[in-house]
Enzyme design. Structure first.
Site, PDB file in Angstrom:
ATOM      1  N   TYR A  51      53.678  78.823  51.921  1.00 60.69           N
ATOM      2  CA  TYR A  51      54.164  78.485  53.267  1.00 60.69           C
ATOM      3  C   TYR A  51      54.354  76.982  53.369  1.00 60.69           C
ATOM      4  O   TYR A  51      53.513  76.222  52.878  1.00 60.69           O
ATOM      5  CB  TYR A  51      53.151  78.927  54.326  1.00 60.69           C
ATOM      6  CG  TYR A  51      53.579  80.167  55.073  1.00 60.69           C
ATOM      7  CD1 TYR A  51      54.778  80.174  55.775  1.00 60.69           C
ATOM      8  CD2 TYR A  51      52.792  81.310  55.096  1.00 60.69           C
ATOM      9  CE1 TYR A  51      55.188  81.308  56.468  1.00 60.69           C
ATOM     10  CE2 TYR A  51      53.195  82.438  55.782  1.00 60.69           C
ATOM     11  CZ  TYR A  51      54.393  82.431  56.467  1.00 60.69           C
ATOM     12  OH  TYR A  51      54.802  83.541  57.149  1.00 60.69           O
ATOM     13  N   GLU A  53      55.991  75.202  56.515  1.00 59.71           N
ATOM     14  CA  GLU A  53      56.687  74.823  57.747  1.00 59.71           C
ATOM     15  C   GLU A  53      56.837  73.308  57.820  1.00 59.71           C
ATOM     16  O   GLU A  53      55.884  72.567  57.524  1.00 59.71           O
ATOM     17  CB  GLU A  53      55.901  75.284  58.981  1.00 59.71           C
ATOM     18  CG  GLU A  53      56.154  76.720  59.348  1.00 59.71           C
ATOM     19  CD  GLU A  53      55.171  77.663  58.694  1.00 59.71           C
ATOM     20  OE1 GLU A  53      54.589  77.282  57.660  1.00 59.71           O
ATOM     21  OE2 GLU A  53      54.994  78.771  59.235  1.00 59.71           O
ATOM     22  N   ASP A 197      82.946  76.457  59.051  1.00 59.55           N
ATOM     23  CA  ASP A 197      82.133  77.429  58.314  1.00 59.55           C
ATOM     24  C   ASP A 197      82.920  77.767  57.044  1.00 59.55           C
ATOM     25  O   ASP A 197      83.895  78.516  57.093  1.00 59.55           O
ATOM     26  CB  ASP A 197      81.924  78.667  59.187  1.00 59.55           C
ATOM     27  CG  ASP A 197      81.124  79.753  58.483  1.00 59.55           C
ATOM     28  OD1 ASP A 197      80.942  79.673  57.238  1.00 59.55           O
ATOM     29  OD2 ASP A 197      80.698  80.696  59.169  1.00 59.55           O
ATOM     30  N   THR A 223      77.244  79.829  53.537  1.00 59.95           N
ATOM     31  CA  THR A 223      76.270  80.633  52.808  1.00 59.95           C
ATOM     32  C   THR A 223      76.214  80.076  51.385  1.00 59.95           C
ATOM     33  O   THR A 223      77.110  79.339  50.958  1.00 59.95           O
ATOM     34  CB  THR A 223      76.702  82.112  52.736  1.00 59.95           C
ATOM     35  OG1 THR A 223      78.081  82.151  52.360  1.00 59.95           O
ATOM     36  CG2 THR A 223      76.520  82.823  54.053  1.00 59.95           C
ATOM     37  N   LYS A 226      78.036  83.241  48.084  1.00 63.64           N
ATOM     38  CA  LYS A 226      79.396  83.737  47.860  1.00 63.64           C
ATOM     39  C   LYS A 226      79.963  82.992  46.647  1.00 63.64           C
ATOM     40  O   LYS A 226      79.461  83.168  45.549  1.00 63.64           O
ATOM     41  CB  LYS A 226      80.239  83.562  49.122  1.00 63.64           C
ATOM     42  CG  LYS A 226      79.720  84.401  50.307  1.00 63.64           C
ATOM     43  CD  LYS A 226      80.657  84.386  51.479  1.00 63.64           C
ATOM     44  CE  LYS A 226      80.236  85.317  52.592  1.00 63.64           C
ATOM     45  NZ  LYS A 226      79.223  84.755  53.508  1.00 63.64           N
ATOM     46  N   ARG A 232      70.837  84.400  48.212  1.00 63.70           N
ATOM     47  CA  ARG A 232      71.267  84.638  49.597  1.00 63.70           C
ATOM     48  C   ARG A 232      70.594  83.601  50.482  1.00 63.70           C
ATOM     49  O   ARG A 232      69.379  83.615  50.663  1.00 63.70           O
ATOM     50  CB  ARG A 232      70.894  86.052  50.034  1.00 63.70           C
ATOM     51  CG  ARG A 232      71.520  87.117  49.164  1.00 63.70           C
ATOM     52  CD  ARG A 232      71.492  88.466  49.812  1.00 63.70           C
ATOM     53  NE  ARG A 232      72.544  88.583  50.779  1.00 63.70           N
ATOM     54  CZ  ARG A 232      73.787  88.973  50.502  1.00 63.70           C
ATOM     55  NH1 ARG A 232      74.131  89.280  49.269  1.00 63.70           N
ATOM     56  NH2 ARG A 232      74.690  89.049  51.446  1.00 63.70           N
TER      57      ARG A 232
HETATM   58  N1  DSN Z   1      79.721  89.519  55.452  1.00 64.82           N
HETATM   59  C1  DSN Z   1      80.540  88.405  55.022  1.00 64.82           C
HETATM   60  C2  DSN Z   1      81.837  88.849  54.456  1.00 64.82           C
HETATM   61  O1  DSN Z   1      81.861  89.879  53.811  1.00 64.82           O
HETATM   62  O2  DSN Z   1      82.842  88.192  54.621  1.00 64.82           O
HETATM   63  C3  DSN Z   1      80.742  87.391  56.077  1.00 64.82           C
HETATM   64  O3  DSN Z   1      79.521  86.957  56.525  1.00 64.82           O
END
Ligand code: DSN
Length: 409
Positions: A51, A53, A197, A223, A226, A232
């Site tokens: 942990y 924080e 984003d 994110t 991707k 993740r």
């Molecule tokens: N779930 C994602 C996508 O497939 O584009 C977006 O957050």
């Protein structure tokens, strides 16, 4: 896996089956990828036991000599890689990263603008079914009906009339480049923050295959799982003066202890993303998407915007005798995993829309190239014509298996 098998054979068996599936099919959901073994190992490390924080060198719990260094490394790599003044690497994923941005710079009830979900935007950019559309007043912008391209003139008009405090740029199913410079101009004209984003296109922004959001954006979210091929998770990059508000919004505003194992894996992924090999990978993602689009067009498919500039293509199924859901279901039976998706101005509902979204990031990680995309376009053509014919689906499934074996994980 041996450790898991000894303790929990049921879960071990399911992980083994999923591992096999990920190697045996063509994974074409544009937001998915394969994280490297180093990233997966960091995700599964003992850092999950701690942990912490707070932020590096300012924690609420003792015992942080190594965790502090891990997070400090992740922050400095994120700043260097994206050329940002400030980075927060703690968001649990993309939606929490976006939520933290709202918490940091707005009050509930403030006005925001984002791309309509139906036009290819994201839930957290103002959709009524997400917190963003429930706790803030939202005006949505969208696409030109004729071209399927973002309508920046209309966006500017809406912004001038609506006077939002924050404008979200970025999309989940838009196959073309986004003009962050124009959006930055509009944001400045109305005194709004511009938040980009770049979850879907972060790799392309790094490799130069898509315009970079900086210096146009005040804040950037992404994110990490991707095109970045990390675990993740999520990142927020911003101007230095916004950093303290962002930090407070992430913790204690929204989250508790950071997932230190994920932070370490993000650091590893950022190191990998700083290599020339990663830039080459991103260039190939775009070349592959172009070859896939061309192959589909040559086989008579209608594509939203007529093609792609980035990593994804969106098939418009309206000229076919099946819906997007029918086609995505048939493709999965043939070993091609994509997702049914709304097309712009879709007359059909989200549960059974008119489009199928396909992307090349995961296939490119496996080493596939343009000629493979042409073969895949041919498979998709065969499935679209024979979507109700099990013999056709079985035949394509066999050919897909052969292609996958040529590119083992
Ligand atoms: N779930 C994602 C996508 O497939 O584009 C977006 O957050």
């Amino acid at each position: 896996m041996d450790q898991i098998s000894r303790v929990d054979p049921e879960i071990a068996q399911l992980i083994a089956a999923e591992t096999k599936r990920q190697g045996a099919v063509l994974r074409m959901i544009p937001s998915e990828n394969y994280a490297s073994p180093a990233v997966l190992a960091a995700t599964g490390s003992v850092l999950a036991n701690k942990y912490s924080e707070g932020y590096p060198f300012a924690r609420y719990y003792q015992g942080q000599p190594y965790i502090d260094k891990v997070e400090a490394l992740a922050i400095s790599r994120a700043k260097d890689l994206f050329g940002a003044e400030y980075a927060n690497v703690q968001p649990y994923s993309g939606s929490p990263a976006n939520m933290a941005v709202y918490f940091a710079v707005l009050q509930p009830g403030d006005k925001v603008m984002g791309m309509d979900l139906a036009a290819g935007g994201h839930l957290t950019h103002g959709s009524k079914v997400s917190f963003s559309g429930r706790f803030y007043q939202v005006a949505q912008y969208g696409l030109n009906r004729e071209t399927g391209l973002l309508d920046y003139d209309r966006m500017r008009e809406i912004a001038k009339e609506y006077q939002p405090k924050l404008i979200f740029a970025g999309a989940s199913s838009y196959p073309r480049a986004i003009d962050f410079a124009i959006m930055g101009e509009v944001a400045r004209e109305v005194g709004a923050y511009l938040v980009t984003d770049i979850s879907h296109i972060s790799g392309l922004c790094l490799s130069g295959d898509h315009p970079h959001p900086l210096p146009h954006a005040d804040l950037v979210t992404t994110t990490t799982h991707k095109m970045l091929r990390g675990p993740r998770g999520g990142l927020i990059l911003c101007r230095k003066d916004l950093g303290p508000s962002i930090d407070k919004a992430v913790f204690p505003g929204l989250q508790g202890g950071p997932h230190n194992n994920t932070t370490a894996a993000i650091a590893v992924a950022l190191k990998e993303a700083a290599t020339p090999e990663f830039a080459d990978y991103c260039h190939q993602v775009v070349k592959n998407a172009g070859a896939l689009a061309q192959g589909l067009l040559e086989r008579g498919f209608k594509l939203v915007t007529g093609g792609t500039d980035n990593h994804l293509v969106l098939i418009d199924c309206q000229p076919l005798d099946c819906s997007g859901k029918d086609l995505a279901g048939a493709l999965e039976k043939a070993g091609i995993v994509a997702n049914a998706n709304k097309i712009p101005f879709d007359p059909r509902p989200a549960q059974d829309p008119s489009g199928v979204r396909l992307g090349t990031p995961a296939l490119t990680t496996r080493g596939m190239q343009e000629e493979d995309m042409v073969e895949i376009a041919e498979f998709i053509g065969q499935v679209a014509r024979g979507w109700q014919d099990q013999a056709v689906l079985d035949k394509v499934f066999g050919a897909v298996g052969e292609l996958c074996r040529r590119y083992p994980l």
